[in-house]
Enzyme design. Structure first.
Site, short mmCIF file in Angstrom:
data_model
loop_
_atom_site.label_atom_id
_atom_site.label_comp_id
_atom_site.label_asym_id
_atom_site.label_seq_id
_atom_site.Cartn_x
_atom_site.Cartn_y
_atom_site.Cartn_z
N ILE A 133 0.84 -1.20 0.00
CA ILE A 133 0.00 0.00 0.00
C ILE A 133 0.88 1.25 0.00
O ILE A 133 0.57 2.25 -0.63
CB ILE A 133 -0.94 -0.01 1.23
CG1 ILE A 133 -2.11 -0.97 0.96
CG2 ILE A 133 -1.47 1.38 1.56
CD1 ILE A 133 -3.00 -1.22 2.17
N HIS A 177 6.07 -8.12 4.96
CA HIS A 177 5.13 -8.91 4.16
C HIS A 177 3.99 -9.47 4.99
O HIS A 177 3.29 -10.36 4.54
CB HIS A 177 5.86 -10.07 3.49
CG HIS A 177 6.36 -9.76 2.11
ND1 HIS A 177 7.19 -8.70 1.85
CD2 HIS A 177 6.14 -10.34 0.91
CE1 HIS A 177 7.47 -8.68 0.55
NE2 HIS A 177 6.84 -9.66 -0.04
#
Lengths: 75, 819
Positions: B557, B597
């Site tokens: 993002i 992650h």
């Protein structure tokens, strides 16, 4: 006779679905030719013929087979 | 990774040198006499008049900012004024080279492009069409106001409406073109081909690229222009957009009828300064901006440097690029050299450039130069030029006098209607169940992967109650696939893309099998360009399409921060509802891969107004919520937990319905009933909560487990109803606690459930440190025993159970240390 088995597909995968036979029983296949698509929860992959010869399928499309189990034989 | 593209070492290893195409610099050499012969005297005078209108309009803003007055009109304008005085040749030349149906997307300095494009549209569109546009915009309020205040009719009235509507928007008045929600840096008016200007430098590059993709796929004979400044060539998203527009698959792999480059022109108004930093020579590596075309594709983007002080040079170049774009040879790049006579903004003290330099550019003022040329050529007399100037000034004065009058341009009535701005955020609209039949490569039944879905059990338990594996029963992944498949196969406007979306089927297999049936232009692999992926989706949706895009990991993002948080989230509100943004952004939330992650960043997206957010935990919910997301006219961020992709349906005995259904966004769902404590969960936290509920039941505490399913919107009613019964609320999330959405819910639950609560609401999230590696994850993500620890120790100490988890830390001490 050379067996075709479900290969080890990662340390968390124990079984795979036979999604599609790309070659029929009785068909002559070359070494390295894709013969079947199998699918795990993580991926779909084509298995290649380990040797040249005539294919004999041992499981039906849609069946779920364990890692190491026989899928086919090549005469 | 299409197999038909062979990576041949014999070719890649061949010795040689790259030969780059020549990039012309100032190739235009037509004398004004030739333009006069080709265009006629009236057209030349119109070009001068348009430049004068832009100049006078901006001089008026400059005067208000500097002195609070303009031609005797006193007005305190408090908003921004990024002026383009000196750059009028670029704006008017661009509009002259375009057609009314072409779309321009602007920057923070785009008043000039707005006015020029609008004037050109009024001049060239049939009068009746212009009248219809103005009569229908905002119910004719703007047109009637201007007609009443200034009189006039036909094209003259339309021009006044254009100037008044823009000025009212700059003043953020209710009858501005965008209802006062956009302002100086965001004004637009689509009927004249003027799409949003953008306060974020370079942001229009990706949006215009997505809009161009839409125009290409809907076979419109028109182009899109991304207007940006030279400074924007330092912005990553601009490079991402230029590359996206140049993807080789467009010309090599897409089906014959959709083959060809994107019809987008990157138009850089190069005024040599990025605010106060000097681009060529100081902040950039390029010597000439046009050089960057060579870094993008083998055509060097057909790049050229042209003289922005000459509107005819600009128009000639734009017209040539336009023709080439319509032939499918895009994208194209123009480096349009200009000199900004005014400062960057009205606080610009000019400390970064010399008087000597400014003097050198005086003869290159586009207005002075064309006026002198027209006099020399005998098209106009000096007196004629002066009359034109006087007329333009009088006109801008009249428009301004009207626009500062609150009776004619009323302020947005937020006092009378406090939620007015809030209502602009979402349309709340959704499309009917799509039933179209766009062309597929082959029927769904021919895809072995999609056929496989039909063989699976719909429920997660077999007849004997045994839990089925993800190979034998429909998983959350399959449920998403089914909803997406329905929309993709029945709604031609919808396209899907992201990294490895096609042959790979998405990094987590949600699109597996879709490439067997969907043509490339509807499902394709995007470059690793998160900013371009989201920005193009915004542009595509803004232009009448629908987009489903994927970020692979929610952790990415950050790579698309502006595109998600400023563009996707805000354009509906900034357009006062004039634009719809049907974009679904899928983002998986990972695990096992550590700090970069595995983060749950849902709170980031929930914090910014304008995004709807779903986070399902069961296959049934995933399918229904995805169908709702894809039907929504509002933008949706759809989070998916990687840990749940293989999850089968264990809550509904009948399993996941085969047919199409929707579950509305925003409704939490009770997954287990109980009367002693309410546990509200976000995403995968549902499963440890259920395990904890079992253990707590053994201790005599009955737990009601509620799955939030969505973050925005969020209906508190089921949570408050449950709290009324239990008096205790624990909210469990995998997001780090500080600033999490769970904290927001806890605060509201405390406020609205105060009378029913026997203890303060409690949040159990991840600690405020990095996600550790796979082996340490149980210390980070809330486990069942952590839930039991809190319920037994804090809510029901009578159970006498000792805490077993690791979370025995002092939260206040951690906070003091920034943790």
């Amino acid at each position: 006779m050379v067996p075709v088995v479900v290969p080890q597909l990662g340390n968390e995968i124990s079984e795979a679905e036979v999604t599609e036979w790309l070659k029929a029983t009785g068909e002559t296949v070359a070494e390295g030719e894709p013969i079947v698509t199998i699918t795990t929860t993580k991926m779909a992959m084509d298995l290649e013929a380990p040797a040249a010869g005539v294919l004999k399928q041992m499981v039906e499309e849609g069946e779920i087979v364990e890692v190491g189990a026989p899928l086919a034989e090549i005469e | 990774m299409p197999k038909e593209l062979l990576v041949d070492p014999l070719i890649t290893h061949r010795r040689g040198a790259l030969r780059l195409p020549e990039i012309p610099l100032h190739a235009y050499d037509r004398p004004l006499a030739a333009e006069r012969a080709a265009r006629g005297d009236a057209a030349l005078i119109e070009v001068l008049r348009h430049m004068l209108l832009v100049r006078e309009f901006e001089s008026m803003l400059a005067s208000f900012k500097a002195t609070g007055a303009y031609r005797g009109i006193e007005f305190a304008y408090r908003g921004p004024a990024h002026l383009s005085i000196g750059q009028e040749g670029a704006a008017v030349g661009q509009a002259l080279g375009l057609s009314p149906e072409d779309h321009i997307f602007g920057s923070h300095r785009s008043h000039g492009e707005f006015i020029a494009k609008g004037l050109a549209a009024i001049a060239r569109m049939p009068g009746a069409e212009v009248e219809t546009i103005l009569a229908t915009h905002d119910g004719g309020w703007l047109r009637d106001t201007v007609a009443g205040a200034l009189g006039g009719s036909g094209a003259a009235l339309a021009e006044d409406v254009l100037l008044f509507g823009l000025l009212a928007e700059i003043f953020m008045r209710a009858n501005g073109f965008n209802g006062g929600m956009g302002g100086s840096m965001h004004a637009f008016f689509p009927p004249f081909g003027i799409y949003p200007n953008n306060a974020i430098v370079g942001a229009s590059a990706g949006i215009a690229t997505g809009a161009a993709l839409r125009r290409k796929l809907s076979r419109e004979d028109a182009i899109c222009v991304a207007n940006a400044g030279d400074g924007s060539t330092g912005c990553g998203p601009v490079w991402e957009a230029m590359n996206f527009a140049s993807m080789a698959q467009l010309t090599r792999l897409w089906e014959e009828e959709h083959r060809g480059g994107l019809p987008v022109l990157f138009f850089f108004t190069n005024n040599f300064y990025a605010m106060g930093g000097q681009t060529a020579g100081e902040t950039m590596g390029w010597d000439r901006l046009s050089r960057i075309g060579a870094g993008i594709n083998p055509d060097a983007m057909h790049a050229e440097t042209v003289d922005g002080a000459n509107p005819f040079a600009v128009a000639e170049a734009v017209a040539r690029k336009r023709a080439l774009l319509l032939e499918g040879r895009g994208p194209a790049l123009l480096d349009v050299e200009c000199y900004r006579i005014s400062g960057h903004s009205t606080t610009d003290a000019g400390v970064y450039r010399s008087r000597e330099e400014m003097k050198l550019w005086e003869p290159h003022d586009p207005i002075g130069r064309l006026a002198a040329g027209l006099v020399a050529e005998g098209v106009m007399t000096e007196g004629g030029v002066e009359d034109l100037r006087t007329g333009v000034a009088a006109r801008i004065e009249a428009v301004t006098r009207a626009a500062v009058d609150p009776a004619l341009a009323p302020p947005v009535d937020v006092a009378g209607d406090p939620e007015l701005i809030g209502r602009r955020v979402f349309s709340g609209a959704e499309i009917a169940v799509p039933e179209g039949a766009p062309p597929l490569i082959q029927p769904i039944e021919k895809s072995s992967a999609l056929r496989g879905l039909g063989r699976k059990a719909r429920a997660g338990h077999d007849a004997d109650g045994k839990l089925l594996s993800g190979l034998r029963a429909i998983t959350l992944r399959d449920a998403l696939t089914e909803a997406i498949l329905h929309h993709m196969c029945h709604d031609e406007r919808l396209i899907a893309y992201g990294e490895e979306c096609r042959e790979w089927g998405g990094a987590f297999g949600v699109y597996r099998g879709l490439a067997d049936v969907l043509p490339r232009h509807r499902l394709f692999n995007a470059p690793i360009s998160e900013a371009a992926i989201v920005a193009t989706a915004v542009g595509y949706a803004m232009s009448g399409g629908r987009a489903l895009v994927e970020l692979m990991y929610g952790d990415f993002i950050g790579r698309a921060g502006d595109e998600i948080l400023n563009q996707m989230a805000k354009w509906q509100a900034m357009s006062a509802g004039g634009l719809r943004l049907p974009v679904v952004l899928r983002a998986s939330i990972g695990s096992k891969y550590g700090a970069q992650h595995s983060q749950d960043w849902s709170a980031l997206t929930a914090h910014v107004p304008g995004l709807k957010i779903a986070y399902p935990a069961t296959p049934y919910d995933a399918k229904g919520l995805m169908a709702s997301a894809l039907s929504s006219e509002d933008p949706v961020v759809f989070f998916e937990s990687q840990r749940l992709y293989d999850q089968v349906e264990t809550f509904r005995a009948e399993g996941v319905p085969e047919g199409y259904y929707r579950i509305p966004l925003g409704l939490p769902d009770v997954k287990r009933a109980g009367g002693d404590v309410t546990v509200l969960t976000f995403g995968p936290a549902l499963y440890p909560a259920l395990k904890a509920a079992e253990e707590l039941s053994g201790l005599g505490v009955e737990t009601e487990v509620i799955d939030a399913r969505s973050l925005v919107p969020f209906d508190y009613a089921p949570v408050l109803a449950s709290v009324k019964k239990t008096g205790h609320l624990l909210i469990v999330t995998e997001a780090s606690e500080r600033g999490s959405f769970a904290m927001t819910v806890a605060a509201n639950a405390a406020r609205f459930g105060w009378g029913d609560l026997k203890a303060p609401p409690r949040v159990l999230g991840a600690p405020n440190w990095i996600v550790p590696g796979a082996e340490m994850e149980t210390s980070f993500f809330p486990q069942a025993y952590d839930i039991v620890d809190i319920v037994t120790n804090e809510f029901y100490p009578r159970t006498g159970r000792n805490a077993r988890g690791l979370r025995r830390w002092d939260d206040l001490d951690l906070a003091r240390r920034g943790l």
